[in-house]
Design an enzyme around this catalytic site. Structure first.
Site, short mmCIF file in Angstrom:
data_model
loop_
_atom_site.label_atom_id
_atom_site.label_comp_id
_atom_site.label_asym_id
_atom_site.label_seq_id
_atom_site.Cartn_x
_atom_site.Cartn_y
_atom_site.Cartn_z
N ASP A 388 55.89 10.23 20.21
CA ASP A 388 56.46 11.40 19.52
C ASP A 388 55.50 11.94 18.45
OD1 ASP A 388 58.44 13.29 19.15
OD2 ASP A 388 59.78 11.97 18.02
N HIS A 389 56.00 12.80 17.60
CA HIS A 389 55.22 13.53 16.60
C HIS A 389 54.02 12.76 16.05
CE1 HIS A 389 58.17 16.83 15.90
NE2 HIS A 389 59.01 15.91 16.34
N GLU A 453 53.04 21.14 19.35
CA GLU A 453 54.04 21.89 18.58
C GLU A 453 53.38 23.04 17.83
OE1 GLU A 453 57.45 21.26 15.10
OE2 GLU A 453 56.90 19.61 16.44
N GLU A 461 62.36 13.81 9.40
CA GLU A 461 62.39 12.83 10.48
C GLU A 461 61.22 11.87 10.31
OE1 GLU A 461 63.03 12.75 15.24
OE2 GLU A 461 61.34 13.92 14.57
N HIS A 505 65.32 19.05 12.09
CA HIS A 505 65.61 17.62 12.23
C HIS A 505 66.69 17.20 11.24
CE1 HIS A 505 61.30 17.03 13.89
NE2 HIS A 505 62.16 16.93 14.88
N GLY A 506 67.43 16.15 11.57
CA GLY A 506 68.36 15.59 10.61
C GLY A 506 69.81 15.79 10.99
N HIS A 542 63.09 20.38 20.02
CA HIS A 542 63.16 19.41 18.93
C HIS A 542 64.29 19.79 17.98
CE1 HIS A 542 58.77 17.73 19.08
NE2 HIS A 542 59.29 17.88 20.27
N ASN A 564 64.65 16.25 22.57
CA ASN A 564 64.57 15.03 21.78
C ASN A 564 65.92 14.63 21.20
OD1 ASN A 564 61.87 15.20 22.35
ND2 ASN A 564 61.19 15.25 20.23
N THR A 567 68.58 11.31 15.79
CA THR A 567 69.57 11.16 14.74
C THR A 567 70.91 10.66 15.29
OG1 THR A 567 68.53 12.91 13.46
CG2 THR A 567 70.80 12.37 12.92
#
Length: 616
Positions: A388-389, A453, A461, A505-506, A542, A564, A567
């Site tokens: 991932d990232h 990205e 994240e 994210h989150g 994402h 993805n 969380t």
């Protein structure tokens, strides 16, 4: 619908001699056909076959046949057209390109085609003289003014001839459309004829738009010097300015190659199955349970896009979380993606290990991928393994994984991982793309997929905090996305784009995240207009937490092939433990003592296998 329609299976071994004279014939997954001839003489004979077949069909259907021809060897080959094989009085000749004032293409056609075949000279449309802009405008008007049964129009209003014949250069140029020049970059502008004025030499050429509007296009490539170009041009899903021939995608497109020019493609052993008409991912040729890489992994992602679903990519941090994802995939009979972040990889190896140079993260990622490879076949589903990232500061982690991929490839013939992600979205756009291009060039050699990205996913994240980012960074633009494609497609078709469309994210309440999935559709439309195809881009979603279902569903329709998940699965894992504790609290206060007696053991409750299983 895409102009590139699937034509059966495109597996290399499945061939048949579809037309006389071809040593073999096969179809690519995008519908383009390839005929392999023995040599240049065989190609010349096949050009005549294609001309006659197209002429007969057009005259029978509408009483006229229109063809655009170049100069050189293709027109010379037409001198051998069989007598009386078609009604010459119904043939109309146009020119793909011409040097103004010289008329070489016109003269060649008159000598090799018009005279010997008896085509009326007033149905041969010579390019005029004058300034190139005026000449181009005049020729475009000529095409537009032809009777509809001679030159029709496609849905976009582009003049549509029955057949375009094209030679190809060693650099992939067609007509006077040369790699990375402004003429090929005019693709999608809706201009049928393009003027050229370079160094005092003036000419005109048909545009890519005109070529792709034709009912049929035939391209030829002979000699080993064109082998590399043919390999590049036949790579599906990656047509681009670097090789104009790779961008040709008419309703029916046929390549005529000899044994020498097709050799590079043959040696590559390309697996390029058509997937649109398959009922299940299990129907993809070569599909298997276990970890997939290379062409087979890419075929699965193409199948996802064709069927409108996105593969779930779940972040894992342990063998337990890997097992949980594989079990879910088995229960649903669905392919899954196991992915490891840099922090998750470090945890997999052990948080006590030194990680100053990201060595523990490299070790953990390799261990996680190796473990997944070991157990995935037992779960009976296809699996992709992904990292991932990876921000710029984490490149040592990426480098370590890629070095091991290269070693693994040297031993096994495939990389350890299916794919890796570079997240350089915090860097300047050009630097982001440039670094991705360098890494993709390495990854292409081992048939590994790159995810990149652009724009920035908000929120927090894995220790990366983008919660205060400017709102305009949360939304990519069509031009930015096209720049990614334009740079990476010449290197490899195996890349996906995590474009920003408001992702965060989150943890958020559903509806609090303002997603604009329609932007993905606009990105596809922008690229599709240039490439003359439908949904040419492959996107990744994402930051899906807090997204409403309708937004996710719309995103899937715009070519999202991977989504993805982190969380929500983190909470699910904890919730399993929490519920187990709540239900068995009195059995978890010590090794001995519970409601059944003060000396009763609690080992069966605090055994990690017990509550880990509940978490899974």
């Amino acid at each position: 619908k895409s102009h590139r329609l699937p034509v059966g299976s495109a597996l290399r071994p499945r061939r048949s001699c579809l037309l006389a004279g071809a040593m073999s014939s096969f179809s690519l997954s995008d519908g383009r056909k390839v005929r392999v001839l023995q040599d240049e003489a065989g190609i010349a004979a096949a050009v005549c076959e294609e001309f006659v077949a197209a002429a007969q069909a057009a005259v029978a259907a509408k009483g006229a046949f229109s063809v655009a021809v170049p100069g050189g060897s293709i027109v010379a080959a037409l001198a051998k057209l069989p007598k009386d094989a078609f009604d010459a009085s119904k043939v109309h000749i146009f020119f793909c390109n011409e040097r103004i004032g010289e008329g070489k293409c016109y003269k060649g056609a008159m000598k090799s085609l018009v005279g010997p075949s008896g085509i009326p000279e007033d149905q041969v449309y010579k390019v005029g003289e004058g300034e190139p802009e005026a000449v181009a405008e005049e020729y475009a008007a000529l095409l537009a003014g032809m009777p509809e049964n001679v030159v029709g129009k496609n849905a976009a209003g582009m003049p549509q001839v029955d057949l375009v014949l094209l030679g190809t250069g060693e650099d992939g140029h067609i007509c006077s459309l040369h790699p990375n020049k402004k003429e090929i970059k005019a693709a999608g502008a809706g201009q049928p004829i393009i003027p050229i004025n370079e160094g005092g030499k003036t000419s005109i050429t048909v545009s890519l738009d005109f070529i792709c509007a034709a009912k049929k296009v035939v391209l030829t490539a002979a000699k080993g010097s064109r082998s590399g170009m043919v390999l590049r041009a036949l790579r599906t899903g990656s047509g681009c300015y670097d090789c104009p021939a790779s961008m040709v995608c008419a309703a029916e497109t046929t390549w005529l190659c000899d044994q020498d020019s097709i050799k590079g493609y043959e040696d590559k052993k390309v697996l390029d199955p058509a997937v649109e008409d398959l009922n299940s991912f299990w129907d993809i040729p070569g599909m298997k349970a276990g970890v997939l890489t290379g062409d087979l992994a890419w075929a699965l992602l193409r199948f996802a896009k064709a069927k409108g679903f996105a593969m779930p990519a779940v972040n894992c941090t342990s063998t337990s979380t890997v097992n949980a994802v594989l079990e879910a995939g088995r229960k649903l009979n669905r392919p899954v993606i196991i992915q490891f972040s840099e922090g998750g990889s470090c945890f997999f190896a052990g948080k006590s290990l030194p990680n100053k140079e990201k060595q523990a993260s490299v070790l953990g990622a390799i261990a996680g991928a190796t473990y997944t490879r070991s157990v995935a076949p037992a779960y009976g589903i296809p699996v992709l393994v992904h990292s991932d990232h990876c921000a710029k500061k984490l490149l040592p982690w990426f480098d370590g994984m890629l070095e091991y991929d290269e070693y693994f490839f040297s031993v096994k013939g495939e990389p350890l991982f299916s794919s890796h992600m570079l997240d350089l979205s915090e860097e300047p756009h050009e630097e982001n793309i440039g670094i991705c291009a360098v890494y993709l060039a390495r990854m292409a050699k081992i048939n590994c997929i790159l995810e990149m990205e652009i724009g920035i996913t908000g929120g927090v994240e894995d220790g990366v905090d983008n919660s205060g980012i400017a709102k305009d960074k949360l939304y990519s633009t069509p031009e930015e996305v096209w720049q990614v494609y334009e740079t990476l497609a010449p290197i490899s078709e195996k890349f996906t784009i995590a474009a920003a469309f408001g992702n965060v994210h989150g943890v958020y309440k559903a509806g609090n995240v303002v997603l604009r999935p329609e932007l993905l559709g606009s990105f596809q439309d922008y690229a599709g207009k240039i490439l003359q195809s439908s949904k040419p881009l492959n996107f990744v979603f994402h930051g899906g937490s807090g997204s409403e279902k309708r937004s996710i569903d719309e995103a899937r329709t715009h070519g999202v092939v991977k989504m993805n998940v982190d969380t929500d699965t983190q909470w699910a894992y904890w919730e399993g433990i929490k519920k187990f504790y709540d239900d068995n609290e009195l059995f978890l206060q010590g090794q001995l003592g519970n409601p059944k007696g003060l000396d009763k053991p609690n080992k069966s409750y605090y055994d990690p296998r017990k509550w880990n299983r509940e978490a899974e």
